[in-house]
Write a protein that holds these residues in place. Structure first.
Motif, PDB file in Angstrom:
ATOM      1  N   LEU A   1       0.737  -0.953  -0.005  1.00  0.00           N
ATOM      2  CA  LEU A   1      -0.124   0.174   0.100  1.00  0.00           C
ATOM      3  C   LEU A   1       0.780   1.269   0.050  1.00  0.00           C
ATOM      4  CD1 LEU A   1      -2.912  -0.957   2.464  1.00  0.00           C
ATOM      5  CD2 LEU A   1      -3.039  -0.969  -0.081  1.00  0.00           C
ATOM      6  N   THR A   2       1.929   1.377  -0.731  1.00  0.00           N
ATOM      7  CA  THR A   2       2.861   2.299  -0.845  1.00  0.00           C
ATOM      8  C   THR A   2       2.411   3.262  -2.000  1.00  0.00           C
ATOM      9  OG1 THR A   2       4.241   0.897  -2.064  1.00  0.00           O
ATOM     10  CG2 THR A   2       4.883   1.197   0.258  1.00  0.00           C
ATOM     11  N   SER A   3       1.365   2.763  -2.831  1.00  0.00           N
ATOM     12  CA  SER A   3       0.740   3.760  -3.858  1.00  0.00           C
ATOM     13  C   SER A   3      -0.198   4.483  -3.228  1.00  0.00           C
ATOM     14  CB  SER A   3       0.464   2.972  -5.056  1.00  0.00           C
ATOM     15  OG  SER A   3      -0.794   3.645  -5.761  1.00  0.00           O
ATOM     16  N   ARG A   4      -0.284   5.801  -3.604  1.00  0.00           N
ATOM     17  CA  ARG A   4      -1.276   6.668  -2.901  1.00  0.00           C
ATOM     18  C   ARG A   4      -2.692   6.211  -3.719  1.00  0.00           C
ATOM     19  NH1 ARG A   4       1.034   9.189   0.951  1.00  0.00           N
ATOM     20  NH2 ARG A   4       2.853  10.572   0.398  1.00  0.00           N
TER      21      ARG A   4
ATOM     22  N   SER B   1      -4.462   5.753   4.915  1.00  0.00           N
ATOM     23  CA  SER B   1      -3.466   6.844   4.835  1.00  0.00           C
ATOM     24  C   SER B   1      -2.048   6.585   5.038  1.00  0.00           C
ATOM     25  CB  SER B   1      -3.919   8.178   5.642  1.00  0.00           C
ATOM     26  OG  SER B   1      -3.987   7.925   7.066  1.00  0.00           O
ATOM     27  N   GLU B   2      -1.944   5.051   5.322  1.00  0.00           N
ATOM     28  CA  GLU B   2      -0.541   4.737   5.582  1.00  0.00           C
ATOM     29  C   GLU B   2      -0.230   3.357   4.848  1.00  0.00           C
ATOM     30  OE1 GLU B   2       1.558   5.029   9.814  1.00  0.00           O
ATOM     31  OE2 GLU B   2       0.517   2.987   9.819  1.00  0.00           O
TER      32      GLU B   2
ATOM     33  N   VAL C   1       5.742   5.027  -6.130  1.00  0.00           N
ATOM     34  CA  VAL C   1       6.107   4.422  -4.868  1.00  0.00           C
ATOM     35  C   VAL C   1       6.201   5.788  -3.717  1.00  0.00           C
ATOM     36  CG1 VAL C   1       7.130   2.908  -3.324  1.00  0.00           C
ATOM     37  CG2 VAL C   1       6.899   2.307  -5.682  1.00  0.00           C
ATOM     38  N   LEU C   2       5.020   6.305  -3.182  1.00  0.00           N
ATOM     39  CA  LEU C   2       5.052   7.254  -2.273  1.00  0.00           C
ATOM     40  C   LEU C   2       5.853   8.446  -2.941  1.00  0.00           C
ATOM     41  CD1 LEU C   2       5.238   5.514   1.376  1.00  0.00           C
ATOM     42  CD2 LEU C   2       3.238   6.621   0.105  1.00  0.00           C
TER      43      LEU C   2
END
Length: 262
Positions: free
Chosen positions: A67-70, A79-80, A202-203
């Motif tokens: 879940l490092t993609s917005r 949100s994390e 990635v973020l």
């Protein structure tokens, strides 16, 4: 690197259920449908699952982030990001096919793996991570959720060790001066393009995801030692894979990595 999880009937019961799902290769329903728990408690469950693996002789060899993609965060309503761990049981060697029969519902996604040269701990930032990076490498993360149809909450997937199924890492390349945020990736399945992206997916920068990970570990009294291998999150969406499939990820300046499925 793994600290013992606190005792508790809920932690032990859910850890045992996840371990059985892995062993039997049988999907289960959401744990939080039965009993809600926090993300912090989910990491305690994850720790207990990993402690069982270590007791069975497995060794932790890499970390994985999710879940490092917005876009994925927005889709999940969180949100994390999250993290988990790979053991030597998950590692594939170059040229080794993925045996899909030992997994439940595998999906593949491309990543830029990091290899660290020094310890990382505490409130680090992107530049601290880059200074501590020895090399990067093309990688494939094979997801395998233990929850039927990949239907889970954030706490569920954390407890499930970030859907760890298998992973493959290619030849490392010294980081040098190139900008990982601008590294392009083309992801193919069975010769057809299924996704394109850059490292910024990635973020904003893969090293930013690494920095988040180290800060998260610090909150649990842990750090990331020198020589660690980390897959910091996928550049594109994941694709289901099964017998007869093949996937290839091609990265600017980093190289190419492919995997066949049996």
């Amino acid at each position: 690197m793994i600290r013992p999880a606190p005792a508790g009937d809920l932690v032990e019961r859910f850890a045992a259920r996840l371990a059985e799902a892995v062993e039997s290769r049988t999907a289960i329903s959401s744990l939080t449908d039965e009993h809600g728990f926090t993300v912090d408690a989910a990491y305690d469950i994850q720790d207990t699952v990993l402690a069982r693996s270590e007791a069975a002789g497995e060794t932790i060899v890499a970390a994985k982030l999710g879940l490092t993609s917005r876009a994925k965060q927005e889709q999940m309503g969180v949100s994390e990001a999250l993290y988990g761990w790979f053991t030597d049981r998950h590692r594939l060697n170059p040229g080794q096919p993925l045996d899909s029969g030992r997994l439940i519902q595998p999906r593949a996604e491309p990543e830029i793996a990091f290899i660290t040269s020094r310890d990382l701990e505490g409130p680090v930032g992107l530049h601290d991570v880059l200074a501590a990076t020895e090399a990067v490498a093309p990688a494939l993360d094979i997801l395998d959720s233990r929850f039927a149809g990949y239907a889970f909450t954030l706490a569920d997937v954390v407890a499930d060790n970030c859907s760890a199924g298998a992973f493959l890492v290619g030849n490392p390349v010294p980081l040098g001066s190139f900008d990982l945020a601008r590294i392009g990736c083309v992801f193919e399945k069975n010769g057809e393009m299924v996704g394109t992206a850059a490292g910024a997916a990635v973020l904003g920068h893969p090293a930013a995801a690494m920095a988040w990970f180290v800060r998260k570990l610090a909150g649990r009294g842990e750090g990331l030692p020198a020589g660690s291998l980390v897959l910091p999150g996928a550049l594109t969406g994941s694709v289901p894979v099964g017998p007869g499939d093949s996937v290839v990820a091609s990265f600017d300046r980093i190289g190419q990595i492919g995997l066949s499925v049996v």
